[in-house]
Motif scaffolding. Structure first.
Motif: not given
Length: 621
Positions: A268-270, A413-415, A443-445, A535-539
Motif C-alpha cells: 500500500g506504500d507506493k 503514523n496512524t498505527d 506520511f499522509e497515506n 489499502h487505506q490510500n486517500y488517493a
C-alpha cells in the motif's frame, strides 16, 4: 623481431581475443540438451489440458510460428539439461505467436542451476521489454558461474507462453566473480522444496535462500525456511515473508548476526520508502535501537515478486533488542528471568502467548519465546506491566517513550498506538519503549486521517488507530503531565537543531527516490497499481514521482505543524559568530525564553544571541 617472439605475441593476442569473444558471447554457439520443464500444456482450441499440443518442445524447435503454452498459470517453466556445466554468455527468446504476445513474457526470468530441482538456481536475466512475435530478442548474460541446467520461468498468472528460447555459452564451471542482479539493489532469491509457495505464517517451508549484493560480486547462500508474516498485510496480493536461515548470518551490511529476517512487502506504500524514512527518524531522534532495513528485489521459485525491504526480525539479540538477562547455565527457566519484550498489539489474541493488561490493553509476549516461557515468567511479565501501566512516572523510561512518540507523530503514523514494542532488562524495573516499526500508513497515506496537517491535535487523538487503554495512557503523559511536556520540548529542540529539519529529511527522501528508481519500475510492472486506490490510500497520485512528492510536501508542512504545536520557534542556519564580549548581549533558549546575559554557566546546546539589532543562532560545545 624473432619468429619465436612474434608467435608468442600473436598467441597472447589471440588469447585476449578469445576471452573477449567468450565474455560477449560472440565465440559461443547455441547450446542443446535434454528439454525439461512443466509437463502439462493447454490446447487453446478447447481450453483443455493436453500432452500433445503447445508442448515444451515448441520452445526449441526453431519455428517462430509455434509456441509453448503450459496449462498451469504460475511457477511454470521450460529449459534444458545441458549434460554438464556451461557458462552462459547469451540468451535469445521470442514471445508466443498469439495475442498479447509481448505481455506474456514481460518479467519472465532466466535462471541457471546445477541441481535438477533448481533449488540452487541463480538469476541470469529478467525480461523488461515485450519483444515482437515471430522475432528473436537477444541479451548478453553477465554471470561468470557455470550451470548444467538452464530455464525460463514465466511471469505470475501468465502461463509459460514462449515462442522460442535459445541459450549460448561454453563448457565450464566458471566462478562467482560476476553475478546478475535485476536492478542496482541486492537480490533475495528463494527456492522452496518441491516448489511449494508459502501459504500461512505458521508452517515453515524448507528453502534455499540466496542473496546477491555488493556490485554483483557477493553471494550468500544457505538452507533455511520461509513462511508468510504480518497481519493486515497478509491480505494483499503481494505477500510478506519471514525467512529463517539454519545458521546465523550477518546479511548485507546489517549489524546483527541472526537467523530470522523479514521481507516487508510495502504493497500500500507506493513510494516503497515510508518504512525506510521512519527508521531514519528513529536514528535522528537517537532511539537506542533502530531496526536495520535495506531495499531488495525478491524472486520466489524463479518468479519475480517485486521490491521489498529486507529487515531485522524484532527479537532479543545483540544489535537488535539487547536485554540484560544473564543467569547461570541450568537456570534458564527460573522465575528470576525477568527481562522481557512485549508488544501493545491490537491483534494479540491471535498470538500464542498474550494477555490483557489490568486496564484492558492487549499484549503479545515476544520474549521469552513461546516454546520457552514458563507460567511463572508470564505471570511476572503481566504483573510487572500492570504496575508500570498504573504508575508510569516511576517505572516508564520517559526518554524512549517520548522519542518513540515523536517518530510516530512527525511521521503521522496512524498505527503508532495500535502496535508498540516495550522491553525491560533484568537488572531494573524500568520499562523502555521501542523499537519503532510499521509505517506503511504514515506520511499522509491513510484516508482515515487525511489531511493530517489540517488537524488541531496529535494523530493518536484525531482518528489514529489506538488499542485498549493506550489513548488514556499517552494522554496522561503528553497532555496532562507538566514535567513530561517540558522534556518533550527539550527533546524536540535538540533533534530539531540537529537532523530533524527540512534540509536533511528532504535530501534523504531524494536519495531514496534515486536509489529506488530501477526497482520501482519493475515493481509497478509486476503490480500496476499507481493509478489505483489500495489499502487505506486517500488517493492515487498516478506516478511514482507524484507519490514521492506527497511525502516531501507532507514533511515540509508537518515540521511547521509540530513547531506550532510545541510552541517552538525554529531558526535555520546555525552561525559561527564572533561576539564583542565587552558589549552587553542577551542569550535566549530556542523557545524564545531569555536564559542568561553571558555564556559562562550555560550547558552545551543551541541558543539565540541578541546583541544590539543583530540576532544569531549559536552552538555552545
Amino acid at each position: 623481431m624473432t619468429m619465436k617472439k612474434s608467435l608468442t605475441i600473436i598467441s597472447i593476442l589471440l588469447g585476449h581475443v578469445c576471452t573477449i569473444m567468450a565474455q560477449t558471447g560472440v565465440a559461443d554457439s547455441k547450446l542443446s540438451g535434454t528439454i525439461i520443464g512443466t509437463a502439462m500444456f493447454v490446447n487453446y482450441d478447447n481450453n483443455q489440458a493436453s500432452t500433445t499440443v503447445n508442448t515444451r518442445e515448441c520452445a526449441f524447435d526453431g519455428d517462430l510460428t509455434t509456441y509453448l503454452a503450459t496449462y498451469d498459470r504460475s511457477y511454470t517453466w521450460v529449459g534444458l539439461d545441458l549434460g554438464e556445466p556451461h557458462v552462459i554468455t547469451r540468451i535469445g527468446w521470442a514471445p508466443p505467436n498469439r495475442s498479447r504476445a509481448g505481455e506474456r513474457v514481460m518479467l519472465g526470468v532466466m535462471e541457471g542451476a546445477n541441481n535438477p530441482d533448481f533449488m540452487d538456481a541463480l538469476p541470469l536475466h529478467i525480461i523488461t521489454e515485450p519483444g515482437v512475435a515471430k522475432q528473436m530478442s537477444y541479451v548478453d548474460v553477465k554471470c561468470s558461474k557455470g550451470f548444467r541446467y538452464v530455464r525460463y520461468v514465466s511471469p505470475s498468472d501468465m502461463r509459460c507462453n514462449i515462442g522460442e528460447l535459445e541459450f549460448y555459452g561454453h563448457v565450464g564451471v566458471g566462478d562467482s566473480s560476476q553475478l546478475y542482479r535485476l536492478t542496482n539493489l541486492p537480490v533475495v532469491s528463494i527456492h522452496t522444496e518441491n516448489n511449494v509457495e508459502p501459504y500461512d505464517k505458521v508452517h515453515d517451508i524448507n528453502a534455499l535462500i540466496t542473496i546477491i549484493s555488493d556490485k554483483d560480486k557477493k553471494l550468500r547462500t544457505d538452507t533455511g525456511v520461509v513462511r508468510l508474516r504480518g497481519n493486515g498485510s497478509l491480505n494483499f496480493p503481494k505477500k510478506p515473508y519471514r525467512i529463517k536461515f539454519n545458521q546465523k548470518h550477518r546479511v548485507l551490511d546489517a549489524p546483527a548476526k541472526a537467523k530470522k529476517w523479514t521481507l516487508v512487502n510495502n504493497y500500500g506504500d507506493k513510494t516503497l520508502m515510508r518504512n525506510l524514512l521512519a527508521l531514519e527518524l528513529s536514528r535522528d531522534f537517537d532511539m537506542p535501537y533502530t531496526p536495520y532495513a535495506q531495499s531488495v528485489d525478491v524472486l520466489l521459485n524463479g518468479e519475480y515478486k517485486g521490491n521489498y525491504q529486507l529487515s531485522d526480525h524484532i527479537d532479543v539479540k545483540k544489535n537488535r533488542v539487547e536485554l540484560v538477562d544473564t543467569l547461570e547455565e541450568g537456570h534458564e527457566n527460573s522465575e528470576d528471568l525477568t527481562a522481557y519484550l512485549v508488544e501493545v498489539d491490537a491483534r494479540a489474541s491471535t498470538e500464542a502467548c498474550w494477555f490483557k493488561s489490568a486496564k484492558g490493553t492487549p499484549m503479545t509476549v515476544h520474549y521469552p519465546d513461546d516454546d520457552e516461557i514458563t507460567p511463572e515468567q508470564k505471570a511476572y511479565i503481566e504483573s510487572n506491566y500492570n504496575r508500570m501501566e498504573a504508575n508510569w512516572e516511576e517505572y516508564l523510561d520517559l526518554n524512549t517513550f517520548l522519542r518513540h512518540f515523536f517518530v510516530g507523530e512527525l511521521s503521522g503514523n496512524t498505527d503508532t498506538y495500535w502496535s508498540v514494542y516495550m522491553y525491560k532488562h533484568r537488572e531494573n524495573d524500568t520499562v523502555f519503549t521501542g523499537p519503532v516499526w510499521d509505517f506503511d500508513l504514515a506520511f499522509e497515506n491513510d484516508n482515515r486521517t487525511y489531511p493530517i496537517n489540517s488537524k488541531s491535535d496529535y494523530v493518536y487523538r484525531s482518528g489514529g488507530s489506538v488499542t485498549g487503554y493506550m489513548r488514556t495512557f499517552v494522554d496522561n503523559i503528553v497532555v496532562r503531565n507538566t514535567a513530561a511536556q517540558t522534556r518533550m520540548r527539550e527533546i524536540w529542540e535538540e533533534a530539531r537543531q540537529d537532523r530533524i529539519n527540512e534540509r536533511h529529511l528532504i535530501a534523504y527522501v531524494d536519495s531514496l527516490e534515486e536509489l529506488l528508481q530501477q526497482s520501482q519500475k519493475l515493481n509497478f510492472l509486476r503490480w500496476p497499481i499507481l493509478d489505483q486506490v489500495v489499502h487505506q490510500n486517500y488517493a492515487a497520485a498516478g506516478s511514482y514521482e507524484a507519490e514521492v512528492q506527497v511525502i516531501r510536501r507532507y514533511l515540509t508542512e508537518r515540521l511547521q505543524w509540530m513547531d506550532q504545536k510545541l510552541g517552538y520557534t525554529y531558526i535555520d542556519d546555525i552561525a559561527a559568530t564572533e561576539l564583542d564580549l565587552s558589549q552587553p548581549y542577551q542569550v535566549y533558549h530556542l523557545t524564545g525564553q531569555p536564559c542568561a546575559t553571558n555564556f559562562r554557566r550555560l550547558p552545551a546546546g543551541i541558543y539565540i544571541v541578541r546583541q544590539g539589532q543583530n540576532a544569531k543562532k549559536v552552538r555552545i560545545r
